[in-house]
Design an enzyme around this catalytic site. Structure first.
Site, PDB file in Angstrom:
ATOM      1  N   ASN A   8       0.880  -1.164   0.000  1.00  0.00           N
ATOM      2  CA  ASN A   8       0.000   0.000   0.000  1.00  0.00           C
ATOM      3  C   ASN A   8       0.919   1.215   0.000  1.00  0.00           C
ATOM      4  OD1 ASN A   8      -1.794   2.026   0.500  1.00  0.00           O
ATOM      5  ND2 ASN A   8      -2.783   1.044   2.249  1.00  0.00           N
ATOM      6  N   ARG A 107      -2.596  -2.174  -3.434  1.00  0.00           N
ATOM      7  CA  ARG A 107      -3.804  -1.371  -3.260  1.00  0.00           C
ATOM      8  C   ARG A 107      -3.691  -0.174  -4.213  1.00  0.00           C
ATOM      9  NH1 ARG A 107      -5.034   3.219   1.045  1.00  0.00           N
ATOM     10  NH2 ARG A 107      -7.210   3.548   0.513  1.00  0.00           N
ATOM     11  N   HIS A 196     -13.041   2.572   0.134  1.00  0.00           N
ATOM     12  CA  HIS A 196     -13.038   1.541   1.194  1.00  0.00           C
ATOM     13  C   HIS A 196     -13.665   0.240   0.680  1.00  0.00           C
ATOM     14  CE1 HIS A 196     -13.166   4.659   4.760  1.00  0.00           C
ATOM     15  NE2 HIS A 196     -11.921   4.290   4.518  1.00  0.00           N
ATOM     16  N   ARG A 257     -12.158  15.255   7.737  1.00  0.00           N
ATOM     17  CA  ARG A 257     -12.946  15.589   6.532  1.00  0.00           C
ATOM     18  C   ARG A 257     -14.393  15.886   6.921  1.00  0.00           C
ATOM     19  NH1 ARG A 257     -11.284  10.329   3.267  1.00  0.00           N
ATOM     20  NH2 ARG A 257      -9.645  10.016   4.786  1.00  0.00           N
ATOM     21  N   GLU A 349     -14.621  -1.074  15.442  1.00  0.00           N
ATOM     22  CA  GLU A 349     -14.247  -2.318  16.121  1.00  0.00           C
ATOM     23  C   GLU A 349     -14.019  -2.123  17.613  1.00  0.00           C
ATOM     24  OE1 GLU A 349     -10.782  -3.888  13.996  1.00  0.00           O
ATOM     25  OE2 GLU A 349     -11.791  -3.378  12.126  1.00  0.00           O
ATOM     26  N   ASN A 350     -13.629  -0.907  18.005  1.00  0.00           N
ATOM     27  CA  ASN A 350     -13.167  -0.715  19.387  1.00  0.00           C
ATOM     28  C   ASN A 350     -14.042   0.160  20.270  1.00  0.00           C
ATOM     29  OD1 ASN A 350     -10.578  -2.149  19.221  1.00  0.00           O
ATOM     30  ND2 ASN A 350     -10.133  -0.617  17.664  1.00  0.00           N
ATOM     31  N   GLU A 400      -8.036  -5.332   5.179  1.00  0.00           N
ATOM     32  CA  GLU A 400      -7.973  -5.009   3.750  1.00  0.00           C
ATOM     33  C   GLU A 400      -6.785  -5.697   3.075  1.00  0.00           C
ATOM     34  OE1 GLU A 400      -8.556  -1.034   5.365  1.00  0.00           O
ATOM     35  OE2 GLU A 400      -9.396  -0.477   3.428  1.00  0.00           O
TER      36      GLU A 400
HETATM   37  P1  ADP Z   1      -7.215   4.170   9.356  1.00  0.00           P
HETATM   38  O1  ADP Z   1      -8.492   4.670   8.762  1.00  0.00           O
HETATM   39  O2  ADP Z   1      -6.101   5.160   9.244  1.00  0.00           O
HETATM   40  O3  ADP Z   1      -6.853   2.759   8.940  1.00  0.00           O
HETATM   41  P2  ADP Z   1      -8.093   2.997  11.851  1.00  0.00           P
HETATM   42  O4  ADP Z   1      -9.083   2.119  11.181  1.00  0.00           O
HETATM   43  O5  ADP Z   1      -6.982   2.340  12.596  1.00  0.00           O
HETATM   44  O6  ADP Z   1      -7.493   4.100  10.937  1.00  0.00           O
HETATM   45  O7  ADP Z   1      -8.935   3.902  12.893  1.00  0.00           O
HETATM   46  C1  ADP Z   1      -8.325   4.936  13.605  1.00  0.00           C
HETATM   47  C2  ADP Z   1      -9.353   5.515  14.544  1.00  0.00           C
HETATM   48  O8  ADP Z   1      -9.803   4.494  15.457  1.00  0.00           O
HETATM   49  C3  ADP Z   1      -8.800   6.654  15.404  1.00  0.00           C
HETATM   50  O9  ADP Z   1      -9.734   7.715  15.462  1.00  0.00           O
HETATM   51  C4  ADP Z   1      -8.682   5.985  16.770  1.00  0.00           C
HETATM   52  O10 ADP Z   1      -8.778   6.909  17.822  1.00  0.00           O
HETATM   53  C5  ADP Z   1      -9.882   5.069  16.733  1.00  0.00           C
HETATM   54  N1  ADP Z   1      -9.835   4.078  17.803  1.00  0.00           N
HETATM   55  C6  ADP Z   1      -8.989   3.051  17.980  1.00  0.00           C
HETATM   56  N2  ADP Z   1      -9.259   2.411  19.151  1.00  0.00           N
HETATM   57  C7  ADP Z   1     -10.303   3.059  19.733  1.00  0.00           C
HETATM   58  C8  ADP Z   1     -11.051   2.912  20.951  1.00  0.00           C
HETATM   59  N3  ADP Z   1     -10.777   1.953  21.813  1.00  0.00           N
HETATM   60  N4  ADP Z   1     -12.059   3.790  21.187  1.00  0.00           N
HETATM   61  C9  ADP Z   1     -12.339   4.775  20.330  1.00  0.00           C
HETATM   62  N5  ADP Z   1     -11.684   4.964  19.173  1.00  0.00           N
HETATM   63  C10 ADP Z   1     -10.676   4.137  18.881  1.00  0.00           C
END
Ligand code: ADP
Length: 412
Positions: A8, A107, A196, A257, A349-350, A400
């Site tokens: 990527n 990618r 995406h 954005r 996810e988180n 991905e």
């Molecule tokens: P990218 O789009 O660059 O691949 P990611 O999918 O890793 O990024 O997502 C990054 C975002 O996920 C950031 O805003 C980060 O703060 C958020 N994030 C990661 N873990 C948590 C969490 N436990 N709670 C809230 N937000 C989270």
């Protein structure tokens, strides 16, 4: 061993992953190494590689506990970044030479209307990706550089391009034609493309496997919440609408954005403040979204600040979740009902908080979340809807790079 390298290439970074694939299935792989070369062209470049030599079914997180190589020396250009990648993979013992590779997957951000599926790269494909540069001026040139350099470094190894846009090429005209003069679509290629796609496709297939159903019988709403955010309506395995548009600026609010705004706002600002096109572009892409509302773009920081009583951080979260909810409503209508809503990406996810608030007060649409299930953390797929919810709500880690490796192996 079937070794697939996934690249990527960004304008100043190179992410790469090396997979040992036992087949073109998402559960038949072994992640051997995952690396990043950052700040290419600057004096403070760095390169890191996490790797394993174990045969275990692995994830990047497990790799994090394993071995790591770090280099803190200037990387002048992408040529040197590829050399650095090859040298680190060699040092790790994961790959002695690029000649060992079965294939390389790249990618590529924009495939325009030309690419509905991943393709094996040949000269004609490269010419087309180059022609599409005006649609993705920051990304496609970097992707092309990565392809050209790996072709030189590994001649004869088949290479595949997987486009962020291609999964959404199945959208019907009603979803991709804007309310603009039709000639702009024909002559200037102005239309919704969506991005995406690799993530939306991957999690929708994972959802079908998890639910034990064929993808061809499912109606899904996939919501990718990372630094960039997008939602997609997926009917029987095909994307029929998505929130990002001609560029990745449209749709849900993102880290920096703006997402959907009144298109007249830039004209108003230009007239009132004398802002230039470049300044407006920077404003909407880099200074807006969550950052514009509360000064922060990282959701973890925003949640922490809101918990400490910061009203703007709280407002940013409220608006972020409200926009997701509006798209869920829109796509329930688009699909005439959905079997499942899928959250993915770093936030999806988180963050149980964001999921909970995005699905709040949707019980009349047959959607409700189980707070206790939602509060759990897992690296596996989680099912978090309440017992009376007619729509399943799933949390599915995206991958991905693995999807690119799968598509690469399928093609070669
Ligand atoms: P990218 O789009 O660059 O691949 P990611 O999918 O890793 O990024 O997502 C990054 C975002 O996920 C950031 O805003 C980060 O703060 C958020 N994030 C990661 N873990 C948590 C969490 N436990 N709670 C809230 N937000 C989270």
């Amino acid at each position: 061993m079937i070794k697939i390298l996934v690249l990527n290439s960004g304008s100043s970074s190179l992410k790469f992953q090396l997979f040992d694939m036992q087949g073109a299935e998402s559960n038949h792989f072994n992640l051997l190494a995952s690396g990043l070369v950052e700040r290419i062209g600057e004096t403070n470049s760095s390169a890191s590689l996490k790797f394993t030599s174990s045969k275990a079914h692995d994830t990047v997180d497990k790799l994090a506990q394993k071995k790591q190589l770090v280099r803190e020396s200037p990387v002048a250009d992408h040529q040197q970044a590829i050399e650095t990648m090859a040298a680190m993979l060699k040092e790790s013992g994961c790959m002695v030479s690029m000649e060992e590779l079965t294939g390389i997957g790249h990618r590529v951000v924009h495939g325009g209307e030309h690419f509905h599926d991943p393709v094996v790269i040949d000269e004609q494909v490269l010419i087309t990706i180059k022609k599409l540069i005006p649609l993705a001026p920051l990304h496609n040139p970097a992707n092309l550089t990565g392809i050209r350099l790996t072709q030189q470094k590994a001649p004869g190894i088949p290479q595949v391009a997987v486009f962020d846009t291609s999964f959404h090429q199945s959208m019907p005209e009603q979803a991709y034609i804007y309310g603009l003069p039709y000639a702009l679509y024909k002559k200037q290629h102005v239309r919704r493309y969506g991005f995406h796609g690799t993530s939306h496709q991957y999690v929708s297939k994972q959802a079908a496997d998890y639910l034990g159903k064929s993808i061809s019988e499912l109606k899904l709403i996939t919501i990718h919440l990372g630094n960039g955010t997008s939602a997609a309506a997926i009917q029987y395995g095909h994307s029929i609408d998505t929130s990002m548009g001609m560029t990745p600026l449209e749709g849900l609010i993102m880290g920096t954005r703006c997402g959907d705004i009144d298109p007249a706002i830039p004209f108003y600002l230009a007239r009132e403040t004398g802002m230039t096109i470049q300044e407006l572009d920077d404003l909407l892409n880099k200074e807006s979204g969550l950052k514009g509302i509360c000064g922060q773009n990282d959701m973890r920081t925003i949640v922490e600040q809101a918990e400490q009583g910061d009203n703007r951080a709280e407002l940013a979260i409220t608006i972020f979740c409200y926009h997701i909810k509006k798209y869920i409503g829109a796509y329930i209508a688009t699909l005439n009902g959905a079997d499942a809503i899928i959250f993915t990406g770093g936030i999806g996810e988180n963050s149980s908080l964001i999921r909970e608030r995005a699905c709040q007060d949707l019980q009349n649409l047959g959607i409700n979340i189980d707070s206790q299930k939602n509060s759990l953390h897992s690296k596996e797929i989680m099912e978090i809807q309440g017992p009376t919810s007619q729509v399943k709500i799933l949390v599915i880690p995206t991958n991905e790079e693995l999807e690119i490796a799968i598509q690469t192996i399928k093609l070669i």
